[in-house]
Enzyme design. Structure first.
Site, short mmCIF file in Angstrom:
data_model
loop_
_atom_site.label_atom_id
_atom_site.label_comp_id
_atom_site.label_asym_id
_atom_site.label_seq_id
_atom_site.Cartn_x
_atom_site.Cartn_y
_atom_site.Cartn_z
N GLU A 96 0.82 -1.21 0.00
CA GLU A 96 0.00 0.00 0.00
C GLU A 96 0.85 1.26 0.00
O GLU A 96 1.94 1.29 0.58
CB GLU A 96 -0.90 0.01 1.24
CG GLU A 96 -1.95 -1.07 1.17
CD GLU A 96 -2.93 -1.00 2.31
OE1 GLU A 96 -4.03 -1.54 2.18
OE2 GLU A 96 -2.61 -0.42 3.35
N CYS A 117 3.44 8.45 1.44
CA CYS A 117 3.94 7.50 2.44
C CYS A 117 4.22 6.16 1.76
O CYS A 117 3.32 5.53 1.22
CB CYS A 117 2.86 7.38 3.51
SG CYS A 117 3.25 6.18 4.76
N CYS A 124 5.82 -7.05 7.83
CA CYS A 124 6.93 -6.60 8.67
C CYS A 124 7.26 -7.69 9.68
O CYS A 124 6.36 -8.34 10.22
CB CYS A 124 6.57 -5.31 9.41
SG CYS A 124 7.97 -4.68 10.38
N CYS A 128 5.59 -5.30 16.33
CA CYS A 128 5.19 -4.38 17.40
C CYS A 128 3.73 -4.67 17.75
O CYS A 128 2.92 -4.90 16.86
CB CYS A 128 5.38 -2.93 16.98
SG CYS A 128 7.08 -2.57 16.52
N CYS A 131 0.66 -2.68 16.01
CA CYS A 131 0.74 -2.31 14.59
C CYS A 131 0.12 -3.35 13.67
O CYS A 131 0.39 -4.55 13.80
CB CYS A 131 2.22 -2.12 14.24
SG CYS A 131 2.49 -1.81 12.50
N CYS A 355 -0.94 6.10 7.42
CA CYS A 355 -0.05 5.14 6.77
C CYS A 355 0.79 4.30 7.71
O CYS A 355 1.46 3.39 7.27
CB CYS A 355 0.84 5.85 5.77
SG CYS A 355 2.06 6.91 6.50
#
Ligand code: SAH
Ligand code: SF4
Length: 381
Positions: A96, A117, A124, A128, A131, A355
């Site tokens: 994205e 962004c 990822c 975290c 997130c 973002c």
């Protein structure tokens, strides 16, 4: 997982490397600059459009390169402020890219300030706890061409869209690496992308318009300082003590504050750029006033600006944002300690709200239902 496409993306090459490739194929090296002018200045879509090149060079280019290896499969404008592109990569992965149009006080135009962004990985690996990108897990690093591609798609859409397009030498006011993924974990591609964005032969964008956000990969922060590209650095701190940070950011176990802070300090000293500390306020987790006092100490040590971001709810996670009253108390402590601090409250106005927490799964489902019967996700080209 590594992805090696059949053809290289021209937009992901540096002038140096492309010149070497040309010379190896026995073409004169001045052609490199001509090709790059077509790609980055005139922004053509096909090699055939490169009018001043000889036929044999065009043929060699088409056999070995493509310009942009990605395509936009969904363009979603949720409100006047944010616009999101779902971009499909050569191996069908999806990423994205977000454009945030934030009005500037006194300017009076809705598109008077634009931030793009960019994503740097598919998913990822850092997990975290707050997130959405972390929830997805990690698939692979993006190639430099796939990162620049996001910029090119947005710039093209914006130039068609904007009444001011003609007047702008640079399409965006800011470029932030706050999309999906951890920029410093895809280090080589990041540095290559920064060079292409910044170079006069490339997109010619001032380094101070570019912000890289990191969850705190200390060794790479120091390495980046040595690259000599004067970009801005934002550190996703989100906890001012190891105890709090360990609870929400697994990376802190590897690079705790006593390692991260000196690395950030070294970056600041080498580049003389003001750092930003990003601090999401999560109710009852990191928003205590003791944290605010510790955060003030870190901000002073790093000469950093603090950007407080009320937590944005992520589906599947039970946390919530603190009340306005609690947010105010936190910020008040920082102000009292004379820290430079901002807090973004309006929905969508925050870059991070738009973002920093991309919900790919939702969009994927949406795209699939909207694109029936010709579903772009099931039809490899
Ligand atoms: N991996 C990098 C860059 C991507 S995240 C990093 O962590 O810095 C970009 C920003 O969005 C980070 O500051 C991140 O902490 C923030 N963010 C992630 N989830 C969020 C949420 N639910 N609400 C508000 N900000 C969030
Ligand atoms: Fe990855 Fe950044 Fe999200 Fe952490 S906040 S999981 S590092 S994208």
């Amino acid at each position: 997982m590594r992805f090696t496409p059949n053809k290289k993306g021209l937009i992901g090459e540096t002038l140096e490397e492309f010149t070497a490739d040309l010379e190896q194929a026995k073409f004169p090296k001045y052609r490199a600059k001509q090709v790059f002018d077509w790609v980055f200045k005139k922004k053509v879509h096909s090699i055939e459009e490169m009018l001043n090149l000889p036929v044999d060079l065009k043929l060699w280019l088409s056999e070995n390169y493509e310009i942009n290896p990605t395509k936009v499969v969904l363009d979603k404008r949720s409100n006047d402020i944010t616009q999101k592109f779902l971009v499909q990569l050569g191996d069908q992965s999806l990423i994205e890219t977000v454009l945030i149009r934030a009005p500037q006080v006194g300017v009076g135009q809705s598109d008077s300030r634009k931030t793009v962004c960019l994503s740097i990985q598919v998913g990822c690996a850092y997990g975290c706890k707050f997130c959405a990108s972390g929830l997805l897990g990690f698939k692979r690093n993006l190639l430099a061409s796939e990162v620049i591609a996001q910029f090119m798609h947005m710039a093209e859409m914006d130039s068609k869209d904007s009444v001011n397009a003609e007047k702008r030498s640079v399409p965006f006011d800011n470029i932030v690496f706050m999309g999906m993924g951890e920029p410093l974990a895809n280090y080589d591609a990041l540095v290559r992308v920064l060079k292409i964005l910044n170079a006069p032969w490339g997109l010619n964008i001032g380094a101070r318009r570019i912000t890289v956000s990191t969850s705190g990969l200390a060794p790479q922060i120091e390495q980046l300082a040595d690259e000599g590209i004067g970009i801005r650095l934002a550190i996703s701190l989100h906890g001012a003590t190891n105890e709090v940070r360990n609870k929400i950011m697994p990376i802190n176990k590897k690079y705790p504050l006593e390692v991260l802070i000196p690395a950030a300090e070294a970056f600041h000293k080498k580049l003389g750029r003001m750092l930003t500390l990003e601090y999401i306020l999560i109710d009852g987790i990191n928003d205590g006033l003791d944290q605010a006092r510790e955060l003030a100490k870190i901000a002073h040590r790093l000469h950093a600006h603090v950007n407080c971001i009320p937590y944005n709810k992520v589906e599947g996670l039970e946390w919530k944002r603190p009340s306005i009253n609690r947010q105010n108390k936190f910020v008040k402590v920082l102000k009292k300690e004379r820290v430079s601090v901002t807090i973004r409250r309006e929905k969508g106005h925050s870059i991070n709200a738009a973002c920093g927490q991309l919900k790919l799964k939702t969009d994927l489902a949406l795209a699939q239902s909207e694109s029936q019967p010709s579903n772009p996700f099931n039809s490899p080209q």
